[in-house]
Design a protein around this motif. Structure first.
Motif, PDB file in Angstrom:
ATOM      1  N   GLY A   9     143.313 124.714  33.128  1.00  0.00           N
ATOM      2  CA  GLY A   9     142.521 123.814  33.964  1.00  0.00           C
ATOM      3  C   GLY A   9     141.228 123.317  33.372  1.00  0.00           C
ATOM      4  N   GLU A  10     141.105 123.336  32.051  1.00  0.00           N
ATOM      5  CA  GLU A  10     139.900 122.811  31.415  1.00  0.00           C
ATOM      6  C   GLU A  10     140.120 121.375  30.955  1.00  0.00           C
ATOM      7  OE1 GLU A  10     138.592 125.319  28.290  1.00  0.00           O
ATOM      8  OE2 GLU A  10     138.149 127.024  29.600  1.00  0.00           O
ATOM      9  N   ARG A  11     139.034 120.630  30.808  1.00  0.00           N
ATOM     10  CA  ARG A  11     139.126 119.245  30.352  1.00  0.00           C
ATOM     11  C   ARG A  11     139.577 119.190  28.907  1.00  0.00           C
ATOM     12  NH1 ARG A  11     135.135 118.536  34.264  1.00  0.00           N
ATOM     13  NH2 ARG A  11     135.376 116.600  35.488  1.00  0.00           N
ATOM     14  N   PHE A  12     140.502 118.277  28.636  1.00  0.00           N
ATOM     15  CA  PHE A  12     141.026 118.125  27.283  1.00  0.00           C
ATOM     16  C   PHE A  12     140.078 117.322  26.407  1.00  0.00           C
ATOM     17  CE2 PHE A  12     143.741 115.716  24.244  1.00  0.00           C
ATOM     18  CZ  PHE A  12     144.138 116.795  23.471  1.00  0.00           C
ATOM     19  N   THR A  13     139.280 116.466  27.026  1.00  0.00           N
ATOM     20  CA  THR A  13     138.363 115.622  26.271  1.00  0.00           C
ATOM     21  C   THR A  13     137.093 115.387  27.082  1.00  0.00           C
ATOM     22  OG1 THR A  13     138.076 113.463  25.209  1.00  0.00           O
ATOM     23  CG2 THR A  13     139.432 113.527  27.186  1.00  0.00           C
ATOM     24  N   GLN A  14     136.017 115.026  26.397  1.00  0.00           N
ATOM     25  CA  GLN A  14     134.733 114.755  27.051  1.00  0.00           C
ATOM     26  C   GLN A  14     134.311 113.303  26.848  1.00  0.00           C
ATOM     27  OE1 GLN A  14     133.194 116.912  28.999  1.00  0.00           O
ATOM     28  NE2 GLN A  14     134.610 118.594  28.549  1.00  0.00           N
ATOM     29  N   LEU A  15     135.275 112.413  26.821  1.00  0.00           N
ATOM     30  CA  LEU A  15     134.961 110.985  26.630  1.00  0.00           C
ATOM     31  C   LEU A  15     134.200 110.435  27.837  1.00  0.00           C
ATOM     32  CD1 LEU A  15     138.392 109.754  25.182  1.00  0.00           C
ATOM     33  CD2 LEU A  15     136.243 110.062  23.941  1.00  0.00           C
ATOM     34  N   PRO A  16     133.296 109.468  27.607  1.00  0.00           N
ATOM     35  CA  PRO A  16     132.514 108.884  28.704  1.00  0.00           C
ATOM     36  C   PRO A  16     133.415 108.265  29.782  1.00  0.00           C
ATOM     37  CG  PRO A  16     131.657 108.204  26.566  1.00  0.00           C
ATOM     38  CD  PRO A  16     132.955 108.881  26.299  1.00  0.00           C
ATOM     39  N   LYS A  17     133.090 108.513  31.023  1.00  0.00           N
ATOM     40  CA  LYS A  17     133.895 107.978  32.121  1.00  0.00           C
ATOM     41  C   LYS A  17     133.691 106.478  32.305  1.00  0.00           C
ATOM     42  CE  LYS A  17     133.521 112.403  34.523  1.00  0.00           C
ATOM     43  NZ  LYS A  17     133.044 113.092  35.755  1.00  0.00           N
ATOM     44  N   SER A  18     132.703 105.937  31.625  1.00  0.00           N
ATOM     45  CA  SER A  18     132.447 104.501  31.718  1.00  0.00           C
ATOM     46  C   SER A  18     133.483 103.689  30.936  1.00  0.00           C
ATOM     47  CB  SER A  18     131.048 104.181  31.196  1.00  0.00           C
ATOM     48  OG  SER A  18     130.904 104.638  29.850  1.00  0.00           O
ATOM     49  N   GLU A  19     134.200 104.352  30.022  1.00  0.00           N
ATOM     50  CA  GLU A  19     135.219 103.674  29.225  1.00  0.00           C
ATOM     51  C   GLU A  19     136.594 103.874  29.845  1.00  0.00           C
ATOM     52  OE1 GLU A  19     134.973 105.110  25.264  1.00  0.00           O
ATOM     53  OE2 GLU A  19     132.877 104.512  24.983  1.00  0.00           O
ATOM     54  N   ALA A  20     137.512 102.965  29.536  1.00  0.00           N
ATOM     55  CA  ALA A  20     138.857 103.007  30.118  1.00  0.00           C
ATOM     56  C   ALA A  20     139.588 104.303  29.759  1.00  0.00           C
ATOM     57  CB  ALA A  20     139.665 101.799  29.653  1.00  0.00           C
ATOM     58  N   VAL A  21     139.456 104.734  28.512  1.00  0.00           N
ATOM     59  CA  VAL A  21     140.133 105.953  28.074  1.00  0.00           C
ATOM     60  C   VAL A  21     139.584 107.166  28.807  1.00  0.00           C
ATOM     61  CG1 VAL A  21     140.643 107.448  26.111  1.00  0.00           C
ATOM     62  CG2 VAL A  21     140.607 104.967  25.803  1.00  0.00           C
ATOM     63  N   GLY A  22     138.246 107.226  28.936  1.00  0.00           N
ATOM     64  CA  GLY A  22     137.614 108.332  29.646  1.00  0.00           C
ATOM     65  C   GLY A  22     138.016 108.369  31.108  1.00  0.00           C
ATOM     66  N   GLN A  23     138.094 107.213  31.749  1.00  0.00           N
ATOM     67  CA  GLN A  23     138.530 107.136  33.141  1.00  0.00           C
ATOM     68  C   GLN A  23     139.959 107.625  33.300  1.00  0.00           C
ATOM     69  OE1 GLN A  23     137.932 103.098  34.428  1.00  0.00           O
ATOM     70  NE2 GLN A  23     135.714 103.169  34.147  1.00  0.00           N
ATOM     71  N   PHE A  24     140.798 107.262  32.346  1.00  0.00           N
ATOM     72  CA  PHE A  24     142.211 107.653  32.404  1.00  0.00           C
ATOM     73  C   PHE A  24     142.348 109.172  32.343  1.00  0.00           C
ATOM     74  CE2 PHE A  24     146.192 108.759  30.291  1.00  0.00           C
ATOM     75  CZ  PHE A  24     147.114 108.114  31.100  1.00  0.00           C
ATOM     76  N   PHE A  25     141.689 109.803  31.364  1.00  0.00           N
ATOM     77  CA  PHE A  25     141.795 111.248  31.212  1.00  0.00           C
ATOM     78  C   PHE A  25     141.156 111.990  32.390  1.00  0.00           C
ATOM     79  CE2 PHE A  25     142.512 110.422  26.596  1.00  0.00           C
ATOM     80  CZ  PHE A  25     143.682 111.144  26.481  1.00  0.00           C
ATOM     81  N   GLU A  26     140.092 111.424  32.946  1.00  0.00           N
ATOM     82  CA  GLU A  26     139.451 112.038  34.104  1.00  0.00           C
ATOM     83  C   GLU A  26     140.374 112.001  35.311  1.00  0.00           C
ATOM     84  OE1 GLU A  26     136.620 114.037  36.379  1.00  0.00           O
ATOM     85  OE2 GLU A  26     136.846 113.778  34.207  1.00  0.00           O
ATOM     86  N   ALA A  27     141.102 110.895  35.463  1.00  0.00           N
ATOM     87  CA  ALA A  27     142.041 110.767  36.584  1.00  0.00           C
ATOM     88  C   ALA A  27     143.158 111.802  36.467  1.00  0.00           C
ATOM     89  CB  ALA A  27     142.624 109.357  36.628  1.00  0.00           C
ATOM     90  N   ILE A  28     143.665 111.992  35.254  1.00  0.00           N
ATOM     91  CA  ILE A  28     144.715 112.999  35.051  1.00  0.00           C
ATOM     92  C   ILE A  28     144.170 114.396  35.331  1.00  0.00           C
ATOM     93  CG2 ILE A  28     146.233 114.077  33.349  1.00  0.00           C
ATOM     94  CD1 ILE A  28     146.552 111.429  32.003  1.00  0.00           C
TER      95      ILE A  28
END
Length: 213
Positions: free
Chosen positions: A36-55
């Motif tokens: 249950g840990e985050r796989f990446t710490q990309l900024p949520k302001s970017e499309a990729v970061g939003q995608f991973f945050e949603a998952i």
């Protein structure tokens, strides 16, 4: 001709280690999702970061993806059930591949494309086994890819256990965890050296016997 190619020890070695390699790629990311840990710490302001945050926020689905990756890695590492692992690997990787193509990743699509290619190579390796599933004619067993020896099966079990231990203990900084990580790395190194030494030593002995040496 393809069956003849499958008999070469060097080709068999490559296939076995392709399985190990792509399984290795799935273990850390799968373990991270399972706990249950985050796989990446990309900024949520970017499309990729939003995608991973949603998952990540999906919860059970996120854990399920991780578990699927771990199961796939285990099947590939065991070698005996590698064909099932190959099917699962391609199913999961095809989704990852499309994601890296669809979203603005920087160069990641190259890695996922290579992973897809590796999966397709493994699929083709067992094409006669696959053909036997839907063909009305019986495929002679001698036309199947050679069975993997217990040497590689046992090595795969050691690899998968060691990798899971490293995923658990590796990031930690306490002395006990560091000690476990060092011992695990040592076991991985010894296993790799021993299995390859024994495999190539046996192969050379077979070649010499065939040549009457």
């Amino acid at each position: 001709m393809f069956y003849t190619l499958q008999q070469y020890k060097s080709v068999q070695w490559m296939i076995i280690h392709i399985r190990y390699l792509i399984a290795l790629a799935f273990v850390p990311s799968g373990f991270t999702k399972v706990i249950g840990e985050r796989f990446t710490q990309l900024p949520k302001s970017e499309a990729v970061g939003q995608f991973f945050e949603a998952i990540y926020q999906s919860g059970a689905y996120y854990n399920f993806l991780g578990l699927a990756q771990i199961i796939t890695a285990v099947l590939l590492m065991t070698q005996r059930f590698a064909l099932i692992g190959t099917f699962l690997f391609l199913a999961i990787t095809a989704n990852i591949w499309m994601i890296t193509i669809s979203l603005p990743f920087k160069g990641t699509w190259i890695i996922t494309s290579l992973m897809m290619f590796a999966g397709l190579v493994l699929l083709y390796w067992d094409k006669n086994r696959i053909a036997a599933l839907y063909s009305e004619r019986d495929v002679p067993s001698k036309k199947y890819a050679p069975k993997v020896s217990k040497l590689w099966i046992n090595a795969g079990i050691i690899y998968i256990i060691s990798l899971l231990v490293l995923c658990y203990a590796g990031p930690k900084t306490d002395p006990v965890s560091k000690g476990i990580a060092i011992i695990t790395y040592f076991i991985l190194g010894i296993t790799f050296l021993y299995t390859n030494f024994l495999f190539w030593k046996t192969s050379n002995h077979v070649i010499q016997s065939q040549n009457g040496v």
